[in-house]
Design an enzyme around this catalytic site. Structure first.
Site, PDB file in Angstrom:
ATOM      1  N   SER A   1     -20.210  21.876 -12.290  1.00 33.51           N
ATOM      2  CA  SER A   1     -19.299  20.735 -12.153  1.00 33.51           C
ATOM      3  C   SER A   1     -18.537  20.727 -10.829  1.00 33.51           C
ATOM      4  O   SER A   1     -17.827  19.762 -10.537  1.00 33.51           O
ATOM      5  CB  SER A   1     -18.293  20.728 -13.307  1.00 33.51           C
ATOM      6  OG  SER A   1     -17.465  21.881 -13.249  1.00 33.51           O
ATOM      7  N   LYS A   2     -18.679  21.765 -10.022  1.00 34.41           N
ATOM      8  CA  LYS A   2     -17.955  21.815  -8.747  1.00 34.41           C
ATOM      9  C   LYS A   2     -18.509  20.775  -7.768  1.00 34.41           C
ATOM     10  O   LYS A   2     -19.613  20.264  -7.942  1.00 34.41           O
ATOM     11  CB  LYS A   2     -18.043  23.210  -8.124  1.00 34.41           C
ATOM     12  CG  LYS A   2     -17.518  24.341  -8.999  1.00 34.41           C
ATOM     13  CD  LYS A   2     -16.053  24.178  -9.345  1.00 34.41           C
ATOM     14  CE  LYS A   2     -15.551  25.395 -10.115  1.00 34.41           C
ATOM     15  NZ  LYS A   2     -14.191  25.188 -10.638  1.00 34.41           N
ATOM     16  N   ASN A   3     -17.762  20.507  -6.718  1.00 32.34           N
ATOM     17  CA  ASN A   3     -18.214  19.528  -5.727  1.00 32.34           C
ATOM     18  C   ASN A   3     -19.551  19.928  -5.124  1.00 32.34           C
ATOM     19  O   ASN A   3     -20.379  19.078  -4.823  1.00 32.34           O
ATOM     20  CB  ASN A   3     -17.166  19.368  -4.633  1.00 32.34           C
ATOM     21  CG  ASN A   3     -15.875  18.748  -5.150  1.00 32.34           C
ATOM     22  OD1 ASN A   3     -15.449  19.008  -6.275  1.00 32.34           O
ATOM     23  ND2 ASN A   3     -15.243  17.927  -4.334  1.00 32.34           N
ATOM     24  N   LEU A   4     -19.744  21.229  -4.910  1.00 34.05           N
ATOM     25  CA  LEU A   4     -21.053  21.782  -4.553  1.00 34.05           C
ATOM     26  C   LEU A   4     -21.425  22.731  -5.684  1.00 34.05           C
ATOM     27  O   LEU A   4     -20.971  23.877  -5.705  1.00 34.05           O
ATOM     28  CB  LEU A   4     -21.002  22.512  -3.209  1.00 34.05           C
ATOM     29  CG  LEU A   4     -22.324  23.151  -2.756  1.00 34.05           C
ATOM     30  CD1 LEU A   4     -23.400  22.092  -2.535  1.00 34.05           C
ATOM     31  CD2 LEU A   4     -22.128  23.978  -1.485  1.00 34.05           C
TER      32      LEU A   4
ATOM     33  N   PHE B   1     -20.187  26.689  -9.876  1.00 32.96           N
ATOM     34  CA  PHE B   1     -20.369  26.205 -11.243  1.00 32.96           C
ATOM     35  C   PHE B   1     -20.861  24.753 -11.177  1.00 32.96           C
ATOM     36  O   PHE B   1     -20.478  24.007 -10.273  1.00 32.96           O
ATOM     37  CB  PHE B   1     -19.030  26.301 -11.983  1.00 32.96           C
ATOM     38  CG  PHE B   1     -19.106  26.030 -13.451  1.00 32.96           C
ATOM     39  CD1 PHE B   1     -19.581  26.990 -14.325  1.00 32.96           C
ATOM     40  CD2 PHE B   1     -18.680  24.810 -13.970  1.00 32.96           C
ATOM     41  CE1 PHE B   1     -19.645  26.746 -15.689  1.00 32.96           C
ATOM     42  CE2 PHE B   1     -18.738  24.548 -15.332  1.00 32.96           C
ATOM     43  CZ  PHE B   1     -19.224  25.518 -16.188  1.00 32.96           C
TER      44      PHE B   1
END
Length: 386
Positions: free
Chosen positions: A191-194, A189
């Site tokens: 907004s995830k770190n990746l 998604f």
């Protein structure tokens, strides 16, 4: 001062535009939009990064978790233990597969699943444990794997918030989260770190046979076109999203370092405040150690003591500071997942956390001016100077 955002994807993109745009253009020029070369390239690169034998990309993180459970052959009525304090997707897929979710409390320091609570919840019907690496902190995987081995259970890591974190085993060796359990899932998604620029997910495993099953499940149960060997779904990571992810993967460690550095600055500002408990690494850590790699700070979450959390949320919003409450309602009290089996006395930590946690802006583009404004606004409110 720049506008404060919970996640600054525009600022992040501006720095990697020269990497992302040609990668996307390559997909457009090839017109290989589904299962194209970029998907396979990203898969291999992520396998190398994680040190895991098999990465199977799919459409989103929720699908990834569901497909992992389907691959293990869990049957209706089988019990799956997971944390009460997490996002609903973790328990949602258990219910969708007509498995029986068993929710347990979390550790008061790490917010991750309480290993003692897991053991108390195991019955002859228990088939799997789903630890969540919540907010980016690796769960106590050695203890969980020991418990799983003792009771012959599967371990399905929910790594949606923890990608890039390292787990240090008792013997001092390190393994990336998502490469420890029998199978793992993650979300890409935005907004995830990746994160990609849409939806995306993946399943990880070191088990060759399980990987083969899962590869069929994600593609309508097919290994050969129009030959459906297992019951499957349609869940694919499209080539455009793979192109974005492959361009961002080389930056993941620096992204996680930027998050840790921002977390350290937050923590220093709130240091020794009697009403603020700041996040740390493992229970054996004091604060965020200099060599911290067990926490990638998908969220920076405070645990407040004797503070009107909801009033603080309103105060921050009035000052144009976004924030989040993850999560405001325990899963065991959600209408969809209520069950007469649950006893409120078994959820003392979760029931407290939902009243007291608040997550501050956390992303790769936070600067010192923004952090100073955020922390001073929080402190002014709590100290009664708002």
């Amino acid at each position: 001062m720049k506008k404060i955002q919970m996640v600054d994807l525009q600022g992040q993109y501006a720095k990697i535009k020269a990497d992302v745009d040609p990668s996307l253009q390559e997909v457009i020029d090839s017109a290989a939009f589904i299962n194209g070369p970029k998907v396979h390239q990203f898969q291999k690169n992520l396998e190398n990064y994680l040190g895991v034998k098999h990465v199977i990309p799919c459409a989103n993180g929720t699908d990834a978790l569901q497909i992992a459970m389907m691959g293990l052959g869990l049957e209706p009525g089988d019990e799956v233990i997971t944390a009460d304090f997490t996002f609903a997707a973790t328990v949602e897929v258990i219910a969708l597969l007509q498995l029986t979710p068993v929710l347990v409390d979390v550790d008061p320091v790490t917010f991750n699943i309480d290993v003692d609570a897991i053991e108390k919840a195991i019955t002859p019907k228990t088939k799997a444990i789903v630890p969540v690496h919540l907010f980016g902190l690796a769960a106590d995987m050695d203890a969980i794997m020991d418990l799983a081995k003792k009771h012959n259970l599967y371990v399905i890591e929910d790594n949606a918030q923890g990608i890039g974190a390292d787990y240090t085993h008792r013997d001092g060796t390190k393994t990336k989260t998502g490469a420890i359990g029998h199978v793992a899932s993650t979300s890409f998604f935005p907004s995830k770190n990746l994160g990609c620029y849409g939806d995306g997910g993946a399943i990880f495993t070191n088990d060759d046979a399980l990987a083969h099953i899962i590869r069929g499940i994600v593609n309508h149960g097919m290994y050969k076109r129009y030959h459906h060997d297992v019951v499957g779904v349609n869940s694919r990571l499209d080539s455009m999203q793979a192109a974005v992810l492959d361009a961002k993967l080389p930056h993941l460690d620096s992204y996680n370092l930027a998050r840790r550095n921002a977390a350290r600055k937050y923590t220093e500002a709130f240091k020794n405040h009697p009403k603020i408990v700041t996040p740390s690494g493992r229970t054996t850590c004091q604060g965020i150690c200099d060599t911290c790699d067990c926490h990638v700070f998908h969220q920076y979450t405070l645990n407040l003591k004797d503070v009107d959390r909801d009033a603080l949320v309103a105060h921050l919003q009035e000052n144009n500071i976004p924030c989040g409450v993850y999560y405001p309602i325990p899963l065991h009290l959600q209408k969809a997942y209520k069950d007469d089996r649950y006893n409120e006395d078994d959820f003392t930590i979760t029931n407290q956390l939902v009243q007291s946690v608040i997550s501050l802006p956390m992303h790769t583009e936070l600067d010192d001016e923004q952090i100073k404004f955020i922390t001073s606004t929080v402190l002014n409110f709590i100290n009664g100077n708002s």
